[in-house]
Design a protein around this motif. Structure first.
Motif, PDB file in Angstrom:
ATOM      1  N   LEU A 147     -16.066  23.688   7.460  1.00 41.93           N
ATOM      2  CA  LEU A 147     -15.431  22.376   7.551  1.00 41.93           C
ATOM      3  C   LEU A 147     -16.282  21.382   8.324  1.00 41.93           C
ATOM      4  O   LEU A 147     -16.276  20.178   8.026  1.00 41.93           O
ATOM      5  N   PRO A 152     -15.107  14.737   5.805  1.00 41.52           N
ATOM      6  CA  PRO A 152     -13.629  14.745   5.704  1.00 41.52           C
ATOM      7  C   PRO A 152     -13.102  14.166   4.400  1.00 41.52           C
ATOM      8  O   PRO A 152     -12.071  14.620   3.887  1.00 41.52           O
ATOM      9  N   SER A 153     -13.808  13.174   3.832  1.00 40.09           N
ATOM     10  CA  SER A 153     -13.326  12.580   2.585  1.00 40.09           C
ATOM     11  C   SER A 153     -13.331  13.595   1.441  1.00 40.09           C
ATOM     12  O   SER A 153     -12.399  13.650   0.628  1.00 40.09           O
ATOM     13  N   LYS A 154     -14.360  14.431   1.407  1.00 38.30           N
ATOM     14  CA  LYS A 154     -14.428  15.442   0.343  1.00 38.30           C
ATOM     15  C   LYS A 154     -13.368  16.519   0.555  1.00 38.30           C
ATOM     16  O   LYS A 154     -12.781  17.025  -0.413  1.00 38.30           O
ATOM     17  N   ILE A 155     -13.125  16.865   1.833  1.00 34.67           N
ATOM     18  CA  ILE A 155     -12.066  17.837   2.107  1.00 34.67           C
ATOM     19  C   ILE A 155     -10.715  17.290   1.672  1.00 34.67           C
ATOM     20  O   ILE A 155      -9.898  17.996   1.067  1.00 34.67           O
ATOM     21  N   ASN A 156     -10.482  16.006   1.980  1.00 34.55           N
ATOM     22  CA  ASN A 156      -9.225  15.373   1.581  1.00 34.55           C
ATOM     23  C   ASN A 156      -9.083  15.354   0.065  1.00 34.55           C
ATOM     24  O   ASN A 156      -8.002  15.628  -0.483  1.00 34.55           O
ATOM     25  N   ALA A 157     -10.170  15.053  -0.645  1.00 30.77           N
ATOM     26  CA  ALA A 157     -10.115  15.027  -2.114  1.00 30.77           C
ATOM     27  C   ALA A 157      -9.843  16.424  -2.673  1.00 30.77           C
ATOM     28  O   ALA A 157      -9.066  16.594  -3.628  1.00 30.77           O
ATOM     29  N   LEU A 159      -8.304  18.951  -1.107  1.00 31.79           N
ATOM     30  CA  LEU A 159      -6.923  19.344  -0.810  1.00 31.79           C
ATOM     31  C   LEU A 159      -5.938  18.596  -1.703  1.00 31.79           C
ATOM     32  O   LEU A 159      -4.913  19.162  -2.117  1.00 31.79           O
ATOM     33  N   THR A 160      -6.234  17.321  -1.985  1.00 35.31           N
ATOM     34  CA  THR A 160      -5.356  16.557  -2.882  1.00 35.31           C
ATOM     35  C   THR A 160      -5.348  17.165  -4.278  1.00 35.31           C
ATOM     36  O   THR A 160      -4.291  17.274  -4.926  1.00 35.31           O
ATOM     37  N   SER A 161      -6.524  17.612  -4.771  1.00 35.89           N
ATOM     38  CA  SER A 161      -6.589  18.231  -6.099  1.00 35.89           C
ATOM     39  C   SER A 161      -5.818  19.537  -6.126  1.00 35.89           C
ATOM     40  O   SER A 161      -5.089  19.835  -7.085  1.00 35.89           O
ATOM     41  N   SER A 163      -3.334  20.344  -4.160  1.00 35.36           N
ATOM     42  CA  SER A 163      -1.912  20.021  -4.060  1.00 35.36           C
ATOM     43  C   SER A 163      -1.358  19.564  -5.405  1.00 35.36           C
ATOM     44  O   SER A 163      -0.249  19.948  -5.808  1.00 35.36           O
TER      45      SER A 163
END
Length: 393
Positions: A147, A152-157, A159-161, A163
């Protein structure tokens, strides 16, 4: 005031007894008086919650416990104490795994038998390279390192996918987990057999490696065959058409005469079974005939054969006076099973023994065994052969 020393001594003795009992209890707790077989395990690390007193198991049966866990800075040494009665059943060639009971539970030592010489483990043995399962803290450590290297933006993307993919699919995910659990439960009893088959898989892999060169050569040859088929595509197509015509013709013939062919084959089945049974006699019979022909030509053959008695003649006559066959004593028998026999053919050495088959077709041997003369042979010996017709002496 007078001191009663007897009570003082009794109190002191009781106090000493209590102290000795406490010492013995502590020693018993630390298994000082137990007869054990001490064995050491060497591993890169012992992991979390590997403490003295942890059980040692073999095939799910507790055979000892951990007595000490130490480190020398480069690895961990786990000293275990085995029950002597159980140690006699533990083979010398064993491996060790430090596994937890649950994700957050304490560890225990799991021994795995490796087979081998048949000797049991002895005190002072060292089991090298014990394996430690991946623990939760190491998993978190690797995750945190990953991590820290990802924006962080790629992690957020990501996790959004994930989800979005899981939203509305809870029931299907539940069914998938339940099906996987059922498969694993059904497969788990076969793990020992799979472990036993792994050496055989290695042997099969060696066989494939040995024939890899021949397989490559065969594949190369198939490439040439494919090229030839492409170049001769018209001839190949004509061949396929001719085979189609042959198949159609044969199919029509079988359709018209199939029942007759089946009847013929059924009728020939007893005869072919009899020929198959007596087929061993055919080679030895004809080989014996061929050998007898060579022997006869070597004795009675003419100049072209170089026989020892060229142009010899054989006279065959019937002796009179032999009793004829009588009815019904000499009738042949039917259905007698004699079986296939060669009796030493094709090369019979010496005089073969007389075999009397119970068929009723043996030469009749009458009771009249008196000597008789053959008049033809007597005339031949006295006057010589008769002159040929038309002249001569």
């Amino acid at each position: 005031m007078r001191v009663n020393w007897r009570y003082v001594l009794a109190g002191a003795g009781f106090t000493m007894f209590l102290g000795l009992l406490a010492v013995l209890s502590i020693a018993q707790y630390h298994r000082v008086f137990d007869r054990v077989v001490a064995v050491s395990l060497l591993a890169d690390r012992s992991g979390l919650l590997m403490e003295p007193g942890s059980p040692v198991k073999l095939r799910g049966v507790e055979v000892g416990s951990v007595s000490e866990v130490t480190t020398d800075g480069t690895g961990a040494r786990v000293t275990v104490e085995l029950d002597p009665d159980q140690a006699e059943r533990i083979p010398a060639e064993v491996s060790a795994n430090l596994v937890p009971t649950t994700v957050f539970g304490a560890k225990y030592v799991e021994l795995t038998a490796q087979g081998g010489s048949g000797e049991h483990i002895a005190a002072g043995a060292v089991i090298d390279r014990a394996r430690v399962n991946v623990e939760l803290d190491h998993t978190f450590d690797h995750v945190m390192r990953t991590l820290q290297g990802v924006p962080p933006s790629k992690i957020n993307a990501a996790l959004t996918s994930v989800s979005g993919s899981l939203r509305g699919n809870g029931e299907r995910l539940h069914q998938l987990i339940a099906d996987t659990d059922g498969y694993l439960r059904a497969f788990n009893p076969n793990l020992p057999e799979l472990e036993a088959r792994l050496p055989e898989i290695a042997a099969v892999a060696d066989d494939y490696r040995a024939v890899a060169g021949d397989f490559t050569t065969t594949a190369s040859n198939l490439g040439g065959t494919s090229t030839t088929l492409v170049q001769q595509d018209r001839q190949f197509a004509a061949f396929l058409l001719s085979m189609t015509e042959v198949g159609n013709t044969t199919g029509g013939y079988l359709e018209r005469h199939g029942d007759q062919l089946v009847t013929t084959l059924d009728t020939l089945a007893p005869s072919t079974a009899l020929l198959r049974r007596y087929s061993p006699v055919v080679p030895c019979f004809f080989q014996g005939m061929e050998r007898n022909g060579r022997l006869i030509r070597a004795v009675t053959g003419g100049p072209e054969f170089g026989g020892t008695h060229p142009n010899a003649h054989v006279t065959i006559s019937l002796l009179p006076g032999m009793p004829a066959y009588q009815y019904p004593e000499n009738l042949p028998k039917t259905g007698v099973d004699t079986g296939p026999q060669c009796h030493g053919l094709p090369e019979v050495r010496g005089i073969p023994p007389y075999v009397e088959y119970d068929t009723g077709a043996n030469p009749y041997r009458g009771s009249d065994e008196t000597a008789t003369l053959n008049p033809d042979l007597l005339a031949l010996y006295l006057f010589g052969p008769l002159p040929p017709p038309g002249g001569g002496r």
